[in-house]
Design a protein around this motif. Structure first.
Motif, mmCIF file in Angstrom:
data_model
loop_
_atom_site.group_PDB
_atom_site.id
_atom_site.type_symbol
_atom_site.label_atom_id
_atom_site.label_comp_id
_atom_site.label_asym_id
_atom_site.label_seq_id
_atom_site.Cartn_x
_atom_site.Cartn_y
_atom_site.Cartn_z
ATOM 1 N N THR A 52 0.943 -1.089 0.028
ATOM 2 C CA THR A 52 -0.072 -0.107 -0.004
ATOM 3 C C THR A 52 0.826 1.271 -0.081
ATOM 4 O O THR A 52 2.010 1.282 0.440
ATOM 5 N N ALA A 53 0.276 2.260 -0.580
ATOM 6 C CA ALA A 53 1.074 3.793 -0.503
ATOM 7 C C ALA A 53 1.016 4.168 0.833
ATOM 8 O O ALA A 53 2.208 4.723 1.246
ATOM 9 N N ARG A 54 0.258 3.725 1.813
ATOM 10 C CA ARG A 54 0.204 4.151 3.008
ATOM 11 C C ARG A 54 1.632 3.735 3.820
ATOM 12 O O ARG A 54 2.176 4.337 4.650
ATOM 13 N N ASP A 55 1.620 2.416 3.523
ATOM 14 C CA ASP A 55 2.927 1.549 4.513
ATOM 15 C C ASP A 55 4.336 2.429 3.800
ATOM 16 O O ASP A 55 5.122 2.298 4.716
ATOM 17 N N ILE A 56 4.210 2.612 2.504
ATOM 18 C CA ILE A 56 5.471 3.090 2.034
ATOM 19 C C ILE A 56 5.865 4.534 2.592
ATOM 20 O O ILE A 56 6.835 5.037 2.947
ATOM 21 N N ALA A 57 4.744 5.495 2.578
ATOM 22 C CA ALA A 57 4.907 6.851 3.360
ATOM 23 C C ALA A 57 5.119 6.612 4.650
ATOM 24 O O ALA A 57 6.143 7.483 5.177
ATOM 25 N N THR A 58 4.465 5.875 5.440
ATOM 26 C CA THR A 58 4.702 5.554 6.823
ATOM 27 C C THR A 58 6.122 5.275 7.145
ATOM 28 O O THR A 58 6.810 5.664 8.141
ATOM 29 N N ALA A 59 6.823 4.278 6.216
ATOM 30 C CA ALA A 59 8.049 3.962 6.439
ATOM 31 C C ALA A 59 8.999 5.179 6.251
ATOM 32 O O ALA A 59 10.237 5.020 6.974
ATOM 33 N N MET A 60 8.732 5.988 5.302
ATOM 34 C CA MET A 60 9.551 6.978 5.021
ATOM 35 C C MET A 60 9.514 7.913 6.221
ATOM 36 O O MET A 60 10.400 8.611 6.666
ATOM 37 N N VAL A 61 8.326 8.303 6.937
ATOM 38 C CA VAL A 61 8.193 8.971 7.881
ATOM 39 C C VAL A 61 8.926 8.812 9.378
ATOM 40 O O VAL A 61 9.641 9.315 10.040
ATOM 41 N N VAL A 62 8.782 7.253 9.523
ATOM 42 C CA VAL A 62 9.608 6.582 10.675
ATOM 43 C C VAL A 62 11.008 6.849 10.616
ATOM 44 O O VAL A 62 11.726 7.218 11.383
ATOM 45 N N ARG A 63 11.648 6.928 8.952
ATOM 46 C CA ARG A 63 12.842 6.741 8.902
ATOM 47 C C ARG A 63 13.322 8.166 9.476
ATOM 48 O O ARG A 63 14.426 8.301 9.839
#
Length: 304
Positions: free
Chosen positions: A203-214
Protein backbone atom coordinates in the motif's frame (compact mmCIF):
# COMPACT_ATOMS: atom_id res chain seq x y z
CA UNK A 1 20.33 31.75 -1.86
CA UNK A 2 20.24 29.93 -5.16
CA UNK A 3 17.99 31.34 -7.90
CA UNK A 4 14.88 29.17 -7.67
CA UNK A 5 11.38 29.72 -8.97
CA UNK A 6 8.10 27.81 -8.62
CA UNK A 7 5.48 27.42 -11.32
CA UNK A 8 2.11 28.99 -10.48
CA UNK A 9 0.56 25.55 -10.02
CA UNK A 10 3.31 24.36 -7.66
CA UNK A 11 3.25 27.61 -5.66
CA UNK A 12 -0.50 27.26 -5.19
CA UNK A 13 -0.02 23.68 -4.01
CA UNK A 14 2.70 24.77 -1.56
CA UNK A 15 0.43 27.46 -0.14
CA UNK A 16 -2.47 25.02 0.22
CA UNK A 17 -0.43 22.10 1.56
CA UNK A 18 -1.38 19.92 -1.42
CA UNK A 19 0.72 16.84 -2.15
CA UNK A 20 3.42 17.46 -4.78
CA UNK A 21 5.36 14.93 -6.88
CA UNK A 22 8.73 15.84 -8.38
CA UNK A 23 9.46 14.78 -11.97
CA UNK A 24 12.82 14.77 -13.76
CA UNK A 25 13.51 16.52 -17.05
CA UNK A 26 16.11 14.30 -18.73
CA UNK A 27 13.25 12.22 -20.14
CA UNK A 28 12.30 15.40 -22.04
CA UNK A 29 15.74 16.40 -23.29
CA UNK A 30 17.57 13.07 -23.55
CA UNK A 31 14.85 10.43 -23.58
CA UNK A 32 12.87 10.88 -26.79
CA UNK A 33 12.45 13.22 -29.77
CA UNK A 34 10.20 16.28 -30.05
CA UNK A 35 7.18 16.44 -29.98
CA UNK A 36 6.77 13.02 -28.36
CA UNK A 37 8.92 14.11 -25.42
CA UNK A 38 6.65 17.05 -24.59
CA UNK A 39 3.50 15.01 -25.15
CA UNK A 40 4.77 12.33 -22.78
CA UNK A 41 5.81 14.86 -20.13
CA UNK A 42 2.32 16.36 -20.22
CA UNK A 43 0.72 12.92 -19.96
CA UNK A 44 2.82 12.12 -16.90
CA UNK A 45 2.00 15.46 -15.30
CA UNK A 46 -1.69 14.86 -15.92
CA UNK A 47 -1.46 11.38 -14.38
CA UNK A 48 -0.17 13.00 -11.19
CA UNK A 49 -3.05 15.50 -11.22
CA UNK A 50 -5.65 12.82 -11.90
CA UNK A 51 -4.32 10.90 -8.88
CA UNK A 52 -4.88 13.92 -6.64
CA UNK A 53 -1.42 15.53 -6.43
CA UNK A 54 0.43 18.31 -8.24
CA UNK A 55 3.36 17.65 -10.63
CA UNK A 56 6.63 19.58 -10.37
CA UNK A 57 8.85 18.95 -13.38
CA UNK A 58 12.33 20.17 -12.47
CA UNK A 59 14.97 21.77 -14.71
CA UNK A 60 17.60 24.51 -14.75
CA UNK A 61 16.85 27.22 -17.32
CA UNK A 62 19.28 30.12 -17.84
CA UNK A 63 20.78 29.58 -14.40
CA UNK A 64 17.49 29.42 -12.51
CA UNK A 65 16.25 26.24 -10.86
CA UNK A 66 12.64 25.71 -11.91
CA UNK A 67 10.38 23.69 -9.63
CA UNK A 68 7.51 23.04 -11.99
CA UNK A 69 7.51 24.21 -15.60
CA UNK A 70 4.96 26.50 -17.17
CA UNK A 71 3.55 25.16 -20.44
CA UNK A 72 5.66 27.39 -22.69
CA UNK A 73 8.83 26.55 -20.76
CA UNK A 74 8.13 22.82 -21.10
CA UNK A 75 7.64 23.20 -24.85
CA UNK A 76 10.83 25.26 -25.21
CA UNK A 77 12.86 22.74 -23.20
CA UNK A 78 11.54 19.94 -25.38
CA UNK A 79 12.97 21.67 -28.48
CA UNK A 80 16.19 23.02 -26.95
CA UNK A 81 19.57 21.86 -28.23
CA UNK A 82 22.75 21.09 -26.27
CA UNK A 83 20.97 20.91 -22.92
CA UNK A 84 23.30 19.68 -20.18
CA UNK A 85 22.50 16.43 -18.39
CA UNK A 86 22.85 17.36 -14.73
CA UNK A 87 23.84 15.17 -11.82
CA UNK A 88 25.32 16.03 -8.40
CA UNK A 89 28.77 16.89 -9.80
CA UNK A 90 27.70 19.59 -12.28
CA UNK A 91 24.33 20.77 -10.92
CA UNK A 92 25.66 23.79 -8.99
CA UNK A 93 28.09 24.72 -11.76
CA UNK A 94 25.28 24.91 -14.32
CA UNK A 95 23.36 27.31 -12.10
CA UNK A 96 26.48 29.37 -11.36
CA UNK A 97 27.30 30.00 -15.04
CA UNK A 98 23.69 30.65 -16.07
CA UNK A 99 23.34 27.44 -18.03
CA UNK A 100 20.41 25.26 -18.99
CA UNK A 101 20.27 21.65 -17.90
CA UNK A 102 17.91 18.74 -17.42
CA UNK A 103 17.97 16.91 -14.11
CA UNK A 104 18.81 13.24 -13.71
CA UNK A 105 17.57 11.17 -10.75
CA UNK A 106 20.33 12.47 -8.45
CA UNK A 107 19.86 16.13 -9.39
CA UNK A 108 16.07 15.89 -9.20
CA UNK A 109 16.34 14.43 -5.68
CA UNK A 110 18.57 17.33 -4.62
CA UNK A 111 16.18 19.90 -6.11
CA UNK A 112 13.11 18.21 -4.66
CA UNK A 113 14.63 18.24 -1.19
CA UNK A 114 15.58 21.92 -1.55
CA UNK A 115 11.96 22.63 -2.49
CA UNK A 116 10.48 20.56 0.35
CA UNK A 117 9.12 17.84 -1.95
CA UNK A 118 9.31 14.35 -0.45
CA UNK A 119 8.30 12.10 -3.36
CA UNK A 120 9.76 11.80 -6.86
CA UNK A 121 8.58 9.66 -9.79
CA UNK A 122 10.94 8.54 -12.53
CA UNK A 123 11.33 5.70 -15.03
CA UNK A 124 14.32 3.79 -13.69
CA UNK A 125 17.31 4.72 -11.59
CA UNK A 126 20.92 4.55 -12.71
CA UNK A 127 23.28 2.11 -11.05
CA UNK A 128 26.31 -0.08 -11.58
CA UNK A 129 27.11 -0.48 -15.27
CA UNK A 130 28.17 -3.85 -16.58
CA UNK A 131 31.94 -4.10 -16.51
CA UNK A 132 32.17 -1.59 -13.67
CA UNK A 133 34.87 -3.70 -12.04
CA UNK A 134 37.21 -2.27 -14.68
CA UNK A 135 35.51 1.02 -15.64
CA UNK A 136 34.22 2.04 -12.19
CA UNK A 137 31.12 3.38 -13.99
CA UNK A 138 28.60 3.71 -11.16
CA UNK A 139 25.74 6.20 -11.21
CA UNK A 140 25.60 8.99 -8.64
CA UNK A 141 21.94 8.04 -8.16
CA UNK A 142 22.93 5.32 -5.69
CA UNK A 143 24.83 7.61 -3.33
CA UNK A 144 22.09 10.23 -3.66
CA UNK A 145 19.55 7.71 -2.41
CA UNK A 146 21.82 7.12 0.58
CA UNK A 147 21.98 10.78 1.61
CA UNK A 148 18.96 12.74 0.33
CA UNK A 149 15.62 12.07 2.09
CA UNK A 150 13.33 11.63 -0.92
CA UNK A 151 11.17 8.61 -1.76
CA UNK A 152 11.92 7.63 -5.36
CA UNK A 153 9.33 5.62 -7.29
CA UNK A 154 10.84 3.78 -10.27
CA UNK A 155 10.39 0.54 -12.21
CA UNK A 156 13.61 -0.65 -10.58
CA UNK A 157 17.07 0.02 -11.93
CA UNK A 158 17.43 0.23 -15.70
CA UNK A 159 17.72 -3.27 -17.19
CA UNK A 160 20.87 -2.33 -19.11
CA UNK A 161 22.77 -2.26 -15.79
CA UNK A 162 24.35 -4.95 -13.66
CA UNK A 163 21.30 -5.40 -11.45
CA UNK A 164 22.95 -7.67 -8.90
CA UNK A 165 25.77 -5.22 -8.25
CA UNK A 166 23.39 -2.26 -8.26
CA UNK A 167 21.22 -3.69 -5.50
CA UNK A 168 24.27 -4.90 -3.60
CA UNK A 169 25.59 -1.32 -3.52
CA UNK A 170 22.20 -0.03 -2.36
CA UNK A 171 22.21 -2.59 0.46
CA UNK A 172 25.73 -1.57 1.48
CA UNK A 173 24.67 2.09 1.50
CA UNK A 174 21.68 1.30 3.72
CA UNK A 175 19.02 2.29 1.18
CA UNK A 176 15.63 0.60 1.69
CA UNK A 177 14.59 -1.13 -1.56
CA UNK A 178 10.86 -1.85 -1.57
CA UNK A 179 9.04 -3.91 -4.19
CA UNK A 180 5.46 -2.75 -4.59
CA UNK A 181 2.93 -5.56 -4.59
CA UNK A 182 5.26 -8.46 -5.39
CA UNK A 183 8.10 -10.49 -3.87
CA UNK A 184 10.61 -9.99 -6.68
CA UNK A 185 12.27 -6.85 -8.00
CA UNK A 186 11.14 -5.60 -11.40
CA UNK A 187 13.66 -4.96 -14.18
CA UNK A 188 12.43 -1.75 -15.82
CA UNK A 189 10.73 -2.97 -19.03
CA UNK A 190 10.06 -6.36 -17.38
CA UNK A 191 8.00 -7.15 -14.30
CA UNK A 192 10.33 -9.77 -12.88
CA UNK A 193 14.12 -9.63 -12.65
CA UNK A 194 14.25 -13.00 -10.90
CA UNK A 195 15.81 -11.28 -7.88
CA UNK A 196 14.09 -11.47 -4.49
CA UNK A 197 13.03 -8.10 -3.12
CA UNK A 198 14.62 -7.07 0.21
CA UNK A 199 11.29 -5.52 1.27
CA UNK A 200 7.72 -5.78 0.03
CA UNK A 201 4.91 -3.31 0.66
CA UNK A 202 1.42 -3.45 -0.78
CA UNK A 203 0.00 0.00 0.00
CA UNK A 204 1.01 3.60 -0.57
CA UNK A 205 0.31 4.28 3.10
CA UNK A 206 2.84 1.68 4.27
CA UNK A 207 5.48 3.18 1.98
CA UNK A 208 4.75 6.71 3.20
CA UNK A 209 4.79 5.63 6.85
CA UNK A 210 8.14 3.87 6.39
CA UNK A 211 9.69 7.14 5.18
CA UNK A 212 8.16 9.15 8.00
CA UNK A 213 9.53 6.69 10.57
CA UNK A 214 12.93 6.79 8.87
CA UNK A 215 12.98 10.58 9.22
CA UNK A 216 11.90 10.45 12.87
CA UNK A 217 14.72 8.00 13.59
CA UNK A 218 17.21 10.41 12.04
CA UNK A 219 18.34 7.95 9.39
CA UNK A 220 19.84 9.73 6.38
CA UNK A 221 18.79 9.17 2.81
CA UNK A 222 15.66 8.16 0.98
CA UNK A 223 14.04 4.96 -0.13
CA UNK A 224 13.63 3.28 -3.51
CA UNK A 225 10.18 1.99 -4.40
CA UNK A 226 10.34 -0.53 -7.25
CA UNK A 227 6.97 -0.46 -9.01
CA UNK A 228 6.55 -3.19 -11.65
CA UNK A 229 5.33 -2.22 -15.09
CA UNK A 230 1.80 -3.42 -15.84
CA UNK A 231 1.71 -6.92 -17.31
CA UNK A 232 0.02 -5.73 -20.49
CA UNK A 233 2.84 -3.25 -21.14
CA UNK A 234 5.94 -5.27 -20.25
CA UNK A 235 8.59 -6.82 -22.45
CA UNK A 236 9.57 -10.15 -20.83
CA UNK A 237 13.15 -10.33 -19.59
CA UNK A 238 13.84 -13.41 -21.74
CA UNK A 239 12.99 -11.41 -24.87
CA UNK A 240 15.13 -8.46 -23.83
CA UNK A 241 18.26 -10.28 -22.72
CA UNK A 242 19.80 -10.92 -26.17
CA UNK A 243 18.81 -7.42 -27.31
CA UNK A 244 20.53 -5.78 -24.36
CA UNK A 245 23.61 -7.94 -24.97
CA UNK A 246 23.76 -6.76 -28.60
CA UNK A 247 23.35 -3.11 -27.60
CA UNK A 248 26.13 -3.42 -25.01
CA UNK A 249 28.44 -4.98 -27.58
CA UNK A 250 27.71 -2.11 -29.97
CA UNK A 251 28.51 0.47 -27.28
CA UNK A 252 31.82 -1.20 -26.52
CA UNK A 253 32.73 -1.45 -30.19
CA UNK A 254 32.05 2.26 -30.68
CA UNK A 255 33.89 3.33 -27.51
CA UNK A 256 30.82 4.86 -25.90
CA UNK A 257 31.46 5.79 -22.26
CA UNK A 258 30.44 7.91 -19.24
CA UNK A 259 27.19 9.90 -19.56
CA UNK A 260 26.79 8.89 -23.20
CA UNK A 261 26.33 5.19 -22.36
CA UNK A 262 22.73 5.17 -21.17
CA UNK A 263 21.28 7.34 -23.99
CA UNK A 264 23.17 5.25 -26.57
CA UNK A 265 21.92 1.95 -25.15
CA UNK A 266 18.32 3.12 -24.84
CA UNK A 267 18.36 4.37 -28.43
CA UNK A 268 19.92 1.12 -29.69
CA UNK A 269 17.36 -0.99 -27.79
CA UNK A 270 14.58 1.17 -29.23
CA UNK A 271 15.80 0.28 -32.72
CA UNK A 272 16.26 -3.41 -31.94
CA UNK A 273 12.78 -3.72 -30.42
CA UNK A 274 11.09 -1.79 -33.24
CA UNK A 275 10.00 0.87 -30.77
CA UNK A 276 8.50 -1.47 -28.16
CA UNK A 277 10.98 -0.33 -25.53
CA UNK A 278 9.86 3.30 -25.80
CA UNK A 279 6.17 2.35 -25.61
CA UNK A 280 6.92 0.33 -22.48
CA UNK A 281 9.03 3.16 -21.07
CA UNK A 282 6.19 5.64 -21.38
CA UNK A 283 3.75 3.18 -19.78
CA UNK A 284 6.00 2.51 -16.80
CA UNK A 285 6.73 6.20 -16.15
CA UNK A 286 3.00 6.93 -16.09
CA UNK A 287 2.43 3.96 -13.79
CA UNK A 288 5.12 5.28 -11.44
CA UNK A 289 3.63 8.78 -11.46
CA UNK A 290 0.28 7.46 -10.27
CA UNK A 291 1.83 5.49 -7.42
CA UNK A 292 4.05 8.42 -6.44
CA UNK A 293 0.97 10.66 -6.20
CA UNK A 294 -0.72 8.18 -3.89
CA UNK A 295 2.40 8.01 -1.69
CA UNK A 296 2.72 11.80 -1.58
CA UNK A 297 -0.90 12.13 -0.44
CA UNK A 298 -0.37 9.51 2.27
CA UNK A 299 2.90 11.16 3.32
CA UNK A 300 0.99 14.23 4.42
CA UNK A 301 -1.40 12.30 6.66
CA UNK A 302 1.28 9.92 7.97
CA UNK A 303 3.42 12.84 9.10
CA UNK A 304 0.58 14.54 11.00
Amino acid sequence: MIPMTFSAEVQTARDAGTAIVALESTIITHGMPYPQNVETARLVEQDVRDAGAVPATIAVIDGTLHIGLEDDALTALGQAKDVAKLSRADFAACIAIGGTGATTVAATMIAAHLAGIAVFATGGIGGVHRGAETTFDISADLHELAQTPVTVVAAGAKAILDLNKTYEVLETLGVPVIAYGQDTLPAFWSRDSGMAAPLRMDTARDIATAMVVRNVMGLPGGQLVCNPIAQADEIPAADLSPIIAEALADAEAQGISAKAVTPFLLDRIFTLTDGRSLTANIALVRNNARLAAAIAIEMGSAAS
